[in-house]
Design an enzyme around this catalytic site. Structure first.
Site, PDB file in Angstrom:
ATOM      1  N   ASP A  67       0.835  -1.205   0.000  1.00 32.29           N
ATOM      2  CA  ASP A  67       0.000   0.000   0.000  1.00 32.29           C
ATOM      3  C   ASP A  67       0.864   1.247   0.000  1.00 32.29           C
ATOM      4  O   ASP A  67       2.017   1.215  -0.419  1.00 32.29           O
ATOM      5  CB  ASP A  67      -0.937  -0.038   1.217  1.00 32.29           C
ATOM      6  N   HIS A 281      -4.073   5.761   3.838  1.00 30.11           N
ATOM      7  CA  HIS A 281      -4.748   4.644   3.167  1.00 30.11           C
ATOM      8  C   HIS A 281      -4.247   3.297   3.681  1.00 30.11           C
ATOM      9  O   HIS A 281      -5.019   2.432   4.075  1.00 30.11           O
ATOM     10  CB  HIS A 281      -4.517   4.768   1.663  1.00 30.11           C
ATOM     11  N   SER A 451     -11.027  -0.645  -1.590  1.00 30.22           N
ATOM     12  CA  SER A 451      -9.795  -0.670  -0.802  1.00 30.22           C
ATOM     13  C   SER A 451     -10.069  -1.108   0.628  1.00 30.22           C
ATOM     14  O   SER A 451      -9.185  -1.633   1.307  1.00 30.22           O
ATOM     15  CB  SER A 451      -9.149   0.719  -0.764  1.00 30.22           C
TER      16      SER A 451
END
Length: 527
Positions: A67, A281, A451
């Site tokens: 990521d 994220h 995601s």
């Protein structure tokens, strides 16, 4: 490309077509709850722990989180991190001689001793930049180049369209912001409420439209949070697109990575900063997989025995195939049995390089879990990379593609942004308003996206492998696929800007939502 879950929310504000997607009040930990007992379409994780796993022994399973970075100091993650015991922290020596100095909790393929890449161009931008040199002075083209030139022209048209749309969207949200700022000034309050907007007398049609939107928005949100998350982030998003993602002149790689990008076999580059410049994220994804379930703070991850390995390969823009391939290999070589890949893009520079890494993972009994994407596209017909289909034929068996679902068992079950595909997407999992860890200050936030759905499945896979360690990656995938809760009613899908009713079985291979209780009950029957 990370953070694509955000763009759809911005677009709704830009066009002022209707109230945007706001943060609806929802039960805490809803993704792990049970449809029958809790009235939300979670995956029954809590029921599984209570009824099936209580008192059972489990072994830790390493989950590679490929990521944009993971905050390894977060209160809900620091106790569940993978630690490379062969490496001595901070001595600047590659103790285990794997090619990576001080890789104690993972590795960053987007940096060097000077720092780390935060923003990148889209793969489309990079391909246009490459091919513009090749076709700059085309006069008499060789026949073998005709197909490549035709592809270049198609890509250039797509690129120009995206630039125009980004400019239009930026102008739209800046216009919205200007009107909102004007109204707030008239109201005389720094943080007005829904009631303040309701009582406000609009001066024109634009103010009337904005007033309606704000009344709806502030029923479930504060003005401060709305302005930050949907206005300012919207402006930042499109400015970043134009400054970095769609800028043909922008290339941070030579200075901040310094590898020979043309050499796909090169592996020893990067640094050990697994957090990087923006880990929001990746930290969120990591928390969904395996945030500490027993510390009575924050949130509960799906897996109670996952060890999070942070591998940074995804910038604010499109990931590069070389970094993805190396990240998969790094995770595999360091013991990951499940790899989460919450990223994707519409073009690929070197698909074979990634395919070879995927094949390597398959040979080492590793399960790959990939987010299907957030463009509301049918990936049976529209390309999305990476994917399980090898360029030279064949497919990756232990590879799960995940779409995002919402909490209500009705026509809104498919998250509006989620990609889908009857043959290309395997399952759906909760991906709307998922509360999880974010970096700096031990904070938490709710995000939308495939995601977020992918790590729900990765966490489930890790749980199965923890409690039933003899099962292969292929068997774990089979169990997850066979144990879904089938959806027997149609859902609404927007096609060509029109709502269409579709059977859920047309959205993915299994036609259902993953379920931890069913999966672990089924896993117990495997020998």
């Amino acid at each position: 490309m990370i953070n694509r879950f955000f763009s759809g929310r911005v677009r709704l504000i830009v066009v002022l077509a209707c109230a945007p997607l706001f943060s609806f009040a929802q039960k805490a930990n809803w993704q792990n709850l049970d449809l029958k007992t809790d009235s939300v379409f979670g995956i029954s994780t809590e029921r599984a722990y209570k009824e099936l796993l209580k008192g059972k022994k489990a072994t830790p399973v390493i989950v590679g989180v490929l990521d944009g970075g993971v905050d390894i100091t977060h209160e809900d993650l620091k106790s569940v991190l993978w630690v490379n015991k062969k490496e001595k922290a901070g001595n600047g020596i590659d103790d285990d001689k794997n090619g990576y100095k001080d890789d104690v909790n993972g590795w960053n393929f987007l940096g060097n001793e000077k720092g780390s890449v935060e923003f990148e161009a889209l793969e489309l931008t990079r391909l246009i930049r490459r091919d513009m040199k090749k076709f700059a002075n085309v006069t008499d083209m060789a026949r073998e180049d005709e197909a490549a030139y035709a592809q270049f022209r198609t890509m250039k048209a797509d690129f120009d369209k995206q630039v125009d749309e980004a400019k239009e969207s930026l102008a739209g949200i800046q216009g919205f912001k200007a009107v909102l700022d004007r109204i707030v000034t008239k109201l005389g309050k720094a943080e007005p409420t829904a009631a303040d907007f309701e009582q406000y007398k609009a001066a024109d049609a634009m103010e009337t439209r904005l007033k309606t939107i704000m009344v709806g928005a502030l029923k479930d949100d504060t003005f401060k949070d709305f302005y930050k998350n949907q206005i300012q982030k919207g402006v930042d998003h499109y400015e970043e697109m134009l400054k970095y993602n769609l800028n043909l002149e922008y290339d941070p790689r030579p200075e901040l990575v310094g590898d020979d990008y043309a050499n796909g076999s090169e592996k020893s580059y990067g640094n050990n900063d697994v957090k990087g410049p923006d880990a929001s994220h990746g930290t969120h994804v990591a928390g969904i997989v395996g945030a500490n379930r027993t510390n009575n703070i924050g949130i509960k991850g799906v897996a109670d025995k996952a060890l999070i390995m942070g591998v940074r390969a995804v910038p604010g823009g499109d990931e590069r195939d070389k970094d993805v391939a190396n990240s998969i290999r790094y995770a595999v070589d360091n013991g990951a049995k499940v790899i989460n890949m919450s990223f994707g893009k519409a073009y690929s520079w070197d698909k074979k390089l990634v395919d070879d890494a995927v094949k390597y993972a398959m040979s080492k009994d590793v399960l790959l879990v990939h987010a299907a994407g957030n463009d509301n596209k049918n990936t049976d017909v529209e390309k999305n990379y990476p994917n399980r289909n090898y360029e030279d034929g064949g497919t990756a068996g232990a590879y799960i593609s995940v779409g995002a679902s919402s909490w209500d068992d009705d026509e809104t079950l498919k998250a509006s942004f989620s990609n889908y595909g009857k043959t290309s997407v395997d399952v759906f999992a909760p991906g709307r308003q998922i509360n999880s860890t974010i970096p700096d200050g031990n904070a938490y936030a709710k995000y939308d996206g495939t995601s977020m759905a992918a790590p729900v499945v990765a966490g489930l896979a890790a749980t199965i492998r923890s409690y039933y360690p003899k099962l292969t990656a292929l068997q774990v995938k089979e169990i997850i696929m066979k144990s879904v809760v089938k959806v027997d009613h149609p859902v609404t899908v927007t096609v060509n800007e029109e709502p269409v009713s579709m059977p859920f079985s047309d959205l993915c291979v299994t036609g259902g939502i993953v379920n931890a209780y069913n999966a672990l009950k089924l896993a117990a029957t495997y020998k």
